[in-house]
Design a protein around this motif. Sequence first.
Motif, mmCIF file in Angstrom:
data_model
loop_
_atom_site.group_PDB
_atom_site.id
_atom_site.type_symbol
_atom_site.label_atom_id
_atom_site.label_comp_id
_atom_site.label_asym_id
_atom_site.label_seq_id
_atom_site.Cartn_x
_atom_site.Cartn_y
_atom_site.Cartn_z
ATOM 1 N N GLU A 40 1.344 22.709 -52.094
ATOM 2 C CA GLU A 40 1.383 24.139 -52.424
ATOM 3 C C GLU A 40 2.736 24.731 -52.074
ATOM 4 O OE1 GLU A 40 -1.857 25.112 -49.627
ATOM 5 O OE2 GLU A 40 -0.356 26.125 -48.392
ATOM 6 N N GLN A 41 3.069 25.816 -52.762
ATOM 7 C CA GLN A 41 4.355 26.482 -52.523
ATOM 8 C C GLN A 41 4.518 26.843 -51.047
ATOM 9 O OE1 GLN A 41 5.341 29.688 -51.574
ATOM 10 N NE2 GLN A 41 3.282 30.555 -51.269
ATOM 11 N N HIS A 42 5.751 26.692 -50.555
ATOM 12 C CA HIS A 42 6.061 27.028 -49.167
ATOM 13 C C HIS A 42 7.302 27.904 -49.071
ATOM 14 C CE1 HIS A 42 2.911 24.517 -47.549
ATOM 15 N NE2 HIS A 42 3.227 24.949 -46.353
ATOM 16 N N HIS B 205 -2.382 29.850 -53.862
ATOM 17 C CA HIS B 205 -0.952 29.632 -54.147
ATOM 18 C C HIS B 205 -0.701 29.306 -55.622
ATOM 19 C CE1 HIS B 205 0.176 29.819 -49.952
ATOM 20 N NE2 HIS B 205 -0.731 28.917 -49.636
ATOM 21 N N PHE C 32 2.234 30.337 -58.023
ATOM 22 C CA PHE C 32 3.583 29.794 -57.818
ATOM 23 C C PHE C 32 3.628 28.392 -58.432
ATOM 24 C CE2 PHE C 32 3.075 32.885 -54.435
ATOM 25 C CZ PHE C 32 4.319 33.502 -54.339
ATOM 26 N N THR D 122 2.138 24.267 -57.472
ATOM 27 C CA THR D 122 0.949 24.163 -56.622
ATOM 28 C C THR D 122 -0.159 23.412 -57.367
ATOM 29 O OG1 THR D 122 1.486 26.227 -55.488
ATOM 30 C CG2 THR D 122 -0.827 25.516 -55.422
ATOM 31 N N ARG E 265 0.458 36.663 -54.653
ATOM 32 C CA ARG E 265 1.855 36.777 -55.116
ATOM 33 C C ARG E 265 2.354 38.218 -55.023
ATOM 34 N NH1 ARG E 265 5.519 33.226 -59.060
ATOM 35 N NH2 ARG E 265 7.371 34.454 -58.650
ATOM 36 N N LEU F 68 7.052 21.633 -51.598
ATOM 37 C CA LEU F 68 5.643 21.776 -52.011
ATOM 38 C C LEU F 68 4.741 20.851 -51.200
ATOM 39 C CD1 LEU F 68 6.526 22.253 -55.690
ATOM 40 C CD2 LEU F 68 4.678 23.561 -54.666
ATOM 41 N N ASP G 100 7.847 36.170 -52.189
ATOM 42 C CA ASP G 100 8.590 34.901 -52.192
ATOM 43 C C ASP G 100 7.755 33.752 -51.613
ATOM 44 O OD1 ASP G 100 8.718 35.173 -49.418
ATOM 45 O OD2 ASP G 100 10.901 35.381 -49.329
ATOM 46 N N GLY G 101 6.467 34.038 -51.324
ATOM 47 C CA GLY G 101 5.558 32.962 -50.919
ATOM 48 C C GLY G 101 5.360 32.822 -49.422
#
Length: 249
Positions: A29-31, A71, A74, A77, A204, A37, A209-210
């Motif tokens: 997943e997005q970090h 997530h 993004f 993910t 989001r 990821l 920006d996550g």
Amino acid sequence: MLLHLSTWAEIAQYLQRSRVVVVPIGSNEQHGPTGLLGTDWLCPEIIAHEAEKNADILVAPTFNIGMAQHHLAFAGTISLRPSTFIAAIGDWVRSLAGHGFTRILFLNGHGGNIASIEAAFSETYADASFARQRAGFALKLCNWWDLEGVGELARTQFPEGHGSHATPSEIAITQWALPDSIKHADFAPPIAPSGPIRDAFDFRARFPDGRVGSDPGLATPAKGGELVKLAAQSLVRELVAFSSEPVPA
Ligand SMILES: [Zn+2]
């Protein structure tokens, strides 16, 4: 010993001397702007593989897709539904227990997985309980950041800006293990906002920006190395304690 680099005969031999196995488990997943990821599955894998260098333990392949629906707004993910995740963990456990593993420790790298891993354990134990039998195996969940001493070290390293997602501690661990994949960005604001976790588009909008509550710019490879060394030692102690836990007659 790494299961995926062993033969079936070597695993059969290992089972003569130990019935314990570690399964790193995480999420893809997005970090945030600089986090990989794979961060949440890389961290437990890095720690388990470091522990394996200095102790006779067996590490299973990493279960690398988890609970990441929030997530999905993004790119990159990949998520499972809780029901899929729970079913898959059950099949991993039944496979390993069928070979004779009686102590299966899941080393987790994603907070969002905790509830579903515990639910998977209950589902798996229920098979035996409804059949009025003993399961014959024990399951344990350890989050890497809860291993003895690790949370304290992270709080010392990052007294401010640790946050709860894309944290400097997890980013530091991947920086130490994968220096060629270190990314850079300007964080604005330096410490990201915090708030509730709901669906992907709500996430989001709240966390553009996550990141959640964190300043990943504080991460350094050296701090990551300190965390990995301590976590690996604590994991070995955890496995020794787990394997020698008495089973009531
Ligand atoms: Zn993470």
